[in-house]
Design an enzyme around this catalytic site. Structure first.
Site, PDB file in Angstrom:
ATOM      1  N   TRP A 102      21.995  11.099 -77.026  1.00  9.83           N
ATOM      2  CA  TRP A 102      21.435  11.643 -75.783  1.00  9.83           C
ATOM      3  C   TRP A 102      20.001  12.098 -75.967  1.00  9.83           C
ATOM      4  CZ3 TRP A 102      23.283   9.904 -71.648  1.00  9.83           C
ATOM      5  CH2 TRP A 102      24.654   9.655 -71.509  1.00  9.83           C
ATOM      6  N   ASP A 172      18.836  20.247 -72.967  1.00 11.26           N
ATOM      7  CA  ASP A 172      19.857  19.482 -72.260  1.00 11.26           C
ATOM      8  C   ASP A 172      21.201  20.078 -72.679  1.00 11.26           C
ATOM      9  OD1 ASP A 172      21.739  17.700 -71.333  1.00 11.26           O
ATOM     10  OD2 ASP A 172      20.890  15.928 -72.313  1.00 11.26           O
ATOM     11  N   LYS A 196      30.930  17.648 -67.037  1.00  8.90           N
ATOM     12  CA  LYS A 196      31.656  17.941 -68.272  1.00  8.90           C
ATOM     13  C   LYS A 196      32.311  19.322 -68.209  1.00  8.90           C
ATOM     14  CE  LYS A 196      29.093  14.367 -70.121  1.00  8.90           C
ATOM     15  NZ  LYS A 196      27.727  13.890 -70.194  1.00  8.90           N
TER      16      LYS A 196
HETATM   17  C1  LIG Z   1      26.688  13.070 -70.277  1.00  8.77           C
HETATM   18  C2  LIG Z   1      25.380  13.493 -70.827  1.00  8.77           C
HETATM   19  C3  LIG Z   1      24.161  13.090 -70.253  1.00  8.77           C
HETATM   20  C4  LIG Z   1      24.097  12.130 -69.083  1.00  8.77           C
HETATM   21  O1  LIG Z   1      24.534  12.712 -67.933  1.00  8.77           O
HETATM   22  P1  LIG Z   1      24.511  11.932 -66.550  1.00  8.77           P
HETATM   23  O2  LIG Z   1      24.831  13.036 -65.596  1.00  8.77           O
HETATM   24  O3  LIG Z   1      25.546  10.865 -66.625  1.00  8.77           O
HETATM   25  O4  LIG Z   1      23.160  11.378 -66.351  1.00  8.77           O
HETATM   26  C5  LIG Z   1      22.993  13.572 -70.796  1.00  8.77           C
HETATM   27  N1  LIG Z   1      22.996  14.401 -71.849  1.00  8.77           N
HETATM   28  C6  LIG Z   1      24.145  14.794 -72.432  1.00  8.77           C
HETATM   29  C7  LIG Z   1      24.097  15.710 -73.596  1.00  8.77           C
HETATM   30  C8  LIG Z   1      25.370  14.354 -71.944  1.00  8.77           C
HETATM   31  O5  LIG Z   1      26.512  14.750 -72.519  1.00  8.77           O
END
Ligand SMILES: *Cc1c(COP(=O)(O)O)cnc(C)c1O
Length: 360
Positions: A102, A172, A196
């Site tokens: 990511w 993030d 999540k």
């Molecule tokens: C799932 C995830 C993303 C992507 O998220 P989307 O909402 O599908 O764009 C980005 N960073 C991390 C750490 C993730 O777990």
């Protein structure tokens, strides 16, 4: 209906109480004679939910007054681009810790927009570890340092996020937001897709400090501009009303479960049980991640062979435990045990793991 134990990395399991409340309210919201998702977003019916969700997010995370909370579309992925579009002015540069899949995506998008630099890259250790503060090479005058608090695919998580004098930290937190307390004041910006830990897909939470917000470039399209989004209270256009409503219910559920500090205790208990099952299996199950940075959210593990992994995933599914396959890029197995996964789900999994190891 018997519900599965859903170990999906995202979209992920939601509390059944929350799903039932959605079912209750979906046709007729608050005796209004219509559904919330049929209501104009310019009405009090929706506005109350919108503002209350904002307040609840602030309360759950203890967000200081000089931060804005935004609800945006486009997933966390849009933030990979939006962040540098707003803050990476020409002549400026930013630093990225490339800790896994990511973080790499965030970095690769930033490079397309401006001068993004690698402050650390975990490739030599197969993205199974994280740097110490002294290993992070920020360059003077950096606009921000980007970190990924939990690498969902690699199963690694910062135990303590870096702090560097004079450099705003942008994190993030898509896969561990509100799973443990963080001091928001330590960050310039935090962002997370909801799907999540805090709701369904379709809304992304952005928490940004006012002084960073002020630095947003004006030359970018309105939707992509943090300043405009903040000025319009995330209602520049139609906001993702349904996911925001479910986030609202999730915040109330979290509050009832002891808030972020309460859920952290449970998250530790679940992760301890799973890792100790792996570590005490005499090598049948192996976690490739450096012990110091094992994720409490995404537990990755291998079995002695790929054939056994396939068998494991298949037999687990037969008894109602689904989505245990590791990400297609890394293989193996992964159990995602976010806030809404109850301890019973992890107990069911670890009991199955012990039995599977004995039989194979
Ligand atoms: C799932 C995830 C993303 C992507 O998220 P989307 O909402 O599908 O764009 C980005 N960073 C991390 C750490 C993730 O777990």
């Amino acid at each position: 209906m018997s519900r599965k134990w859903n170990f999906s990395a995202g979209p992920a399991t939601l509390p059944v109480e929350v799903l039932k409340q959605v079912r209750e309210e979906i046709v007729d919201f608050n005796d209004a004679g219509l559904s919330l998702i049929e209501s104009s977003h310019r009405t009090a019916l929706y506005n109350d939910v919108h503002d209350e969700t904002n307040d609840l997010v602030r309360e759950m995370m203890g967000i200081p007054q000089d931060y804005e909370v935004l609800f945006l579309g486009g997933g966390a992925t849009l933030q990979f681009a939006m962040l540098p579009m707003n803050l990476l002015h020409s002549g400026a540069h930013a630093d990225y810790v490339v800790s896994g899949a990511w973080a790499k995506k965030a970095y690769q998008d930033a490079v397309k927009i401006g001068d993004a630099r690698v402050a650390w890259d975990g490739k030599d250790e197969s993205y199974n570890s994280l740097p110490s503060l002294s290993d992070i090479k920020t360059t003077p005058g950096s606009a921000y340092l980007h970190v990924t608090s939990n690498e969902t695919i690699g199963g690694i998580q910062w135990k303590e996020l870096p702090r560097i004098d004079g450099v705003p930290i942008v994190a993030d937190m898509s896969s561990d937001i509100m799973s443990r307390p963080v001091n928001v004041a330590d960050f310039g910006m935090i962002y997370a897709g909801a799907q999540k830990n805090i709701g369904p897909a379709g809304v992304t939470l952005v928490i940004i400090k006012d002084d960073l917000l002020k630095r947003s470039r004006d030359e970018i399209p309105a939707y992509l501009n943090y300043k405009t989004q903040a000025a319009k209270n995330s209602m520049l256009n139609t906001p993702p009303v349904f996911p925001i409503y479910v986030v609202n219910l999730m915040m109330k559920w979290l509050k009832m479960n002891g808030g972020v500090a309460g859920i952290e205790k449970l998250n530790r208990e679940k992760a301890d049980l799973l890792y100790s099952t792996i570590d005490s299996s005499n090598g049948f199950y192996k976690c490739p991640v450096d012990k110091r940075v094992r994720s409490l959210m995404n537990v990755v593990f291998r079995l002695p062979s790929e054939d056994l992994e396939k068998k494991f995933i298949g037999e687990a599914a037969d008894v109602g435990m689904i989505s245990l396959k590791g990400h297609r890029d890394v293989g193996g197995c992964r159990a995602s045990i976010y806030n809404a996964m109850p301890l019973e789900g992890v107990e069911a999994l670890t009991n199955f793991m012990k039995e599977f190891a004995r039989n194979n």
